[in-house]
Design an enzyme around this catalytic site. Structure first.
Site, PDB file in Angstrom:
ATOM      1  N   SER A 138      46.722  50.931  38.138  1.00 43.33           N
ATOM      2  CA  SER A 138      46.259  50.669  36.327  1.00 43.33           C
ATOM      3  C   SER A 138      47.107  52.213  35.718  1.00 43.33           C
ATOM      4  O   SER A 138      47.324  53.597  36.826  1.00 43.33           O
ATOM      5  CB  SER A 138      44.700  50.903  36.824  1.00 43.33           C
ATOM      6  N   TYR A 152      36.632  55.131  38.128  1.00 45.27           N
ATOM      7  CA  TYR A 152      37.505  54.373  38.044  1.00 45.27           C
ATOM      8  C   TYR A 152      38.878  55.184  38.633  1.00 45.27           C
ATOM      9  O   TYR A 152      40.021  54.051  38.835  1.00 45.27           O
ATOM     10  CB  TYR A 152      37.423  53.353  36.818  1.00 45.27           C
TER      11      TYR A 152
HETATM   12  N1  LIG Z   1      42.460  43.514  32.946  1.00 50.21           N
HETATM   13  C1  LIG Z   1      42.854  44.823  32.996  1.00 50.21           C
HETATM   14  O1  LIG Z   1      43.566  45.423  31.526  1.00 50.21           O
HETATM   15  C2  LIG Z   1      43.239  45.847  34.196  1.00 50.21           C
HETATM   16  C3  LIG Z   1      44.475  47.321  33.475  1.00 50.21           C
HETATM   17  C4  LIG Z   1      45.055  47.857  35.051  1.00 50.21           C
HETATM   18  C5  LIG Z   1      44.322  47.430  35.663  1.00 50.21           C
HETATM   19  N2  LIG Z   1      43.575  46.129  35.883  1.00 50.21           N
HETATM   20  C6  LIG Z   1      43.774  46.255  37.293  1.00 50.21           C
HETATM   21  O2  LIG Z   1      44.079  44.236  37.711  1.00 50.21           O
HETATM   22  C7  LIG Z   1      42.802  44.041  38.966  1.00 50.21           C
HETATM   23  C8  LIG Z   1      42.333  42.727  38.660  1.00 50.21           C
HETATM   24  O3  LIG Z   1      41.011  42.891  37.282  1.00 50.21           O
HETATM   25  P1  LIG Z   1      41.278  41.172  36.385  1.00 50.21           P
HETATM   26  O4  LIG Z   1      41.517  41.818  34.782  1.00 50.21           O
HETATM   27  O5  LIG Z   1      42.015  40.559  36.791  1.00 50.21           O
HETATM   28  O6  LIG Z   1      39.330  42.235  36.828  1.00 50.21           O
HETATM   29  P2  LIG Z   1      38.904  40.946  36.608  1.00 50.21           P
HETATM   30  O7  LIG Z   1      37.241  41.197  36.823  1.00 50.21           O
HETATM   31  O8  LIG Z   1      38.797  39.382  36.306  1.00 50.21           O
HETATM   32  O9  LIG Z   1      39.722  40.407  38.508  1.00 50.21           O
HETATM   33  C9  LIG Z   1      38.333  40.746  39.331  1.00 50.21           C
HETATM   34  C10 LIG Z   1      37.938  39.699  40.483  1.00 50.21           C
HETATM   35  O10 LIG Z   1      38.043  40.957  41.842  1.00 50.21           O
HETATM   36  C11 LIG Z   1      36.512  39.950  42.478  1.00 50.21           C
HETATM   37  N3  LIG Z   1      36.334  41.079  43.325  1.00 50.21           N
HETATM   38  C12 LIG Z   1      35.148  41.948  42.733  1.00 50.21           C
HETATM   39  N4  LIG Z   1      34.648  42.925  43.646  1.00 50.21           N
HETATM   40  C13 LIG Z   1      35.344  42.353  45.119  1.00 50.21           C
HETATM   41  C14 LIG Z   1      34.421  42.289  46.112  1.00 50.21           C
HETATM   42  N5  LIG Z   1      34.084  43.695  46.870  1.00 50.21           N
HETATM   43  N6  LIG Z   1      35.463  41.815  46.573  1.00 50.21           N
HETATM   44  C15 LIG Z   1      36.664  40.801  46.734  1.00 50.21           C
HETATM   45  N7  LIG Z   1      36.296  40.460  45.178  1.00 50.21           N
HETATM   46  C16 LIG Z   1      35.685  41.404  44.117  1.00 50.21           C
HETATM   47  C17 LIG Z   1      35.927  39.848  41.232  1.00 50.21           C
HETATM   48  O11 LIG Z   1      35.129  38.457  41.083  1.00 50.21           O
HETATM   49  C18 LIG Z   1      36.568  39.295  40.328  1.00 50.21           C
HETATM   50  O12 LIG Z   1      36.641  38.388  41.057  1.00 50.21           O
HETATM   51  C19 LIG Z   1      41.822  45.018  39.379  1.00 50.21           C
HETATM   52  O13 LIG Z   1      41.444  46.386  39.842  1.00 50.21           O
HETATM   53  C20 LIG Z   1      41.915  45.907  37.926  1.00 50.21           C
HETATM   54  O14 LIG Z   1      41.314  47.776  38.245  1.00 50.21           O
HETATM   55  C21 LIG Z   1      43.587  45.816  35.535  1.00 50.21           C
END
Ligand SMILES: NC(=O)c1ccc[n+]([C@@H]2O[C@H](COP(=O)([O-])OP(=O)(O)OC[C@H]3O[C@@H](n4cnc5c(N)ncnc54)[C@H](O)[C@@H]3O)[C@@H](O)[C@H]2O)c1
Length: 243
Positions: A138, A152
Site C-alpha cells: 500500500s 496497517y
Molecule cells: N482498497 C484500497 O484503496 C487499497 C489501497 C491500498 C492497498 N489495499 C490492499 O489491497 C488488498 C485488498 O483490499 P480490498 O480493498 O480489496 O479490500 P476488501 O475488504 O474488499 O478485500 C479483502 C478480502 O480479504 C479477506 N480476508 C480478510 N481477512 C482474511 C483472512 N484472515 N483470511 C483470508 N481472507 C481474509 C476479506 O474477507 C476480503 O474478501 C488489501 O491487502 C488492502 O490492504 C487496498
C-alpha cells in the site's frame, strides 16, 4: 503477452474488491484459480462465476496453518502452483492512542503474517514451476496512512521489506514483487467523508481514485511479463507519491 494459459494462481482475499478483480483478469488470461478467503459465500459465488477452472477455498490465512491448508488444497486440486497473490488484508481505522494489543495482533496476523507464511508454504511448489509471488502492499507502507491506520501502515511497510528479503532467498527460481496501490475506488477509501475525499484528490496528480482493475493489471504484469523484476514494489497511486 500477459497470458496465463496452463498456469495455476492462488489468490488470498479473493472475495474482496481487488482480489475478485485479479481473479477475473487472471481467468480471462487463461489461468486456473484457487480462490482463498474467510468469506466462504464470496469465494463460492466467484468460483461459480469463473467456471470449473476456479476452486473456492475457505481459509483463514492469518495463521501459518491456514496458509498451509490453502496452498495444500490448491496443489491437491491442480497438481501445480505458478503464481501466489498475497492480497488478503484489513484496514480498521483506529487512532494510534486507542489501539490495543488485540488490534495489533489481528492486523499484523491478517496483513503481514499471511504474506510471510503463504509465501513460505507456496515456495517449494513455486520453485518447481519457476513461479511468481506478488503481494499487495500500500501507499501507506511507503508514506504512512493519512488517517488512523498506524498498525496497517506498519504491516504494509513490512510487506515491502519482506518482499526484498524473500526475493533474495528464493532467487533465481521464484520472483517476489509487490504492488502498492494508492487510493482506490473501494470501500476502504469510500469510508472517508466527502470533504476529506475532495481534499485527498487535490493531492493526487492524476486527480482521481484508481480502479481495482488498474491494480489488477499491475499484478498481472508481474505475474506474466515482469520476468526481470524481483524485490520490486510497483506503485499504482496516480502519482500521489513519487519515489
Ligand atoms: N482498497 C484500497 O484503496 C487499497 C489501497 C491500498 C492497498 N489495499 C490492499 O489491497 C488488498 C485488498 O483490499 P480490498 O480493498 O480489496 O479490500 P476488501 O475488504 O474488499 O478485500 C479483502 C478480502 O480479504 C479477506 N480476508 C480478510 N481477512 C482474511 C483472512 N484472515 N483470511 C483470508 N481472507 C481474509 C476479506 O474477507 C476480503 O474478501 C488489501 O491487502 C488492502 O490492504 C487496498
Amino acid at each position: 503477452m500477459f497470458r496465463l494459459d496452463g498456469k495455476v494462481a492462488l489468490i488470498t482475499g479473493a472475495a474482496g474488491e481487488i482480489g475478485s478483480a485479479v481473479a477475473r483478469l487472471f481467468r480471462s488470461q487463461g489461468a486456473s484459480l484457487a480462490l482463498v478467503d474467510v468469506n466462504q459465500q464470496g469465494v463460492l459465488a466467484l468460483a461459480e462465476e469463473l467456471s470449473e477452472a476456479a476452486m473456492a477455498c475457505q481459509a483463514d490465512v492469518s495463521t501459518a496453518g491456514g496458509c498451509r491448508r490453502a496452498v495444500d488444497a490448491a496443489v491437491e486440486r491442480f497438481q501445480r502452483l505458478d503464481v501466489l497473490v498475497n492480497n488478503a488484508g484489513i484496514c480498521p481505522r483506529i487512532p494510534f492512542l486507542k489501539s490495543t494489543e488485540e488490534d495489533w495482533d489481528r492486523i499484523v496476523a491478517v496483513n503481514q503474517k499471511s504474506m510471510y507464511f503463504c509465501s513460505q508454504a507456496a515456495a517449494p511448489h513455486l520453485r518447481r514451476t519457476k513461479g511468481r509471488i506478488i503481494s499487495v502492499a500500500s501507499y501507506a507502507g511507503r508514506a504512512g496512512a493519512a488517517a488512523n491506520a498506524s498498525i496497517y501502515s506498519g504491516t504494509k511497510g513490512a510487506i515491502i521489506a519482506m518482499t526484498k528479503a524473500i526475493a533474495r532467498e528464493l532467487a533465481p527460481d521464484v520472483t517476489v514483487n509487490a504492488v502498492a496501490p494508492g487510493a482506490i475506488d473501494s470501500a476502504m477509501v469510500n469510508v472517508l467523508a466527502p470533504d476529506r475525499l475532495q481534499a485527498l484528490l487535490q493531492t493526487i496528480p492524476l486527480q482521481r481514485l484508481g480502479t481495482v482493475d488498474e491494480v489488477a493489471k499491475a499484478i498481472l504484469f508481474l505475474a506474466t511479463e515482469g520476468s526481470y523484476m524481483t524485490g520490486a514494489t510497483i506503485d499504482a497511486n496516480g502519482g500521489w507519491m513519487m519515489l
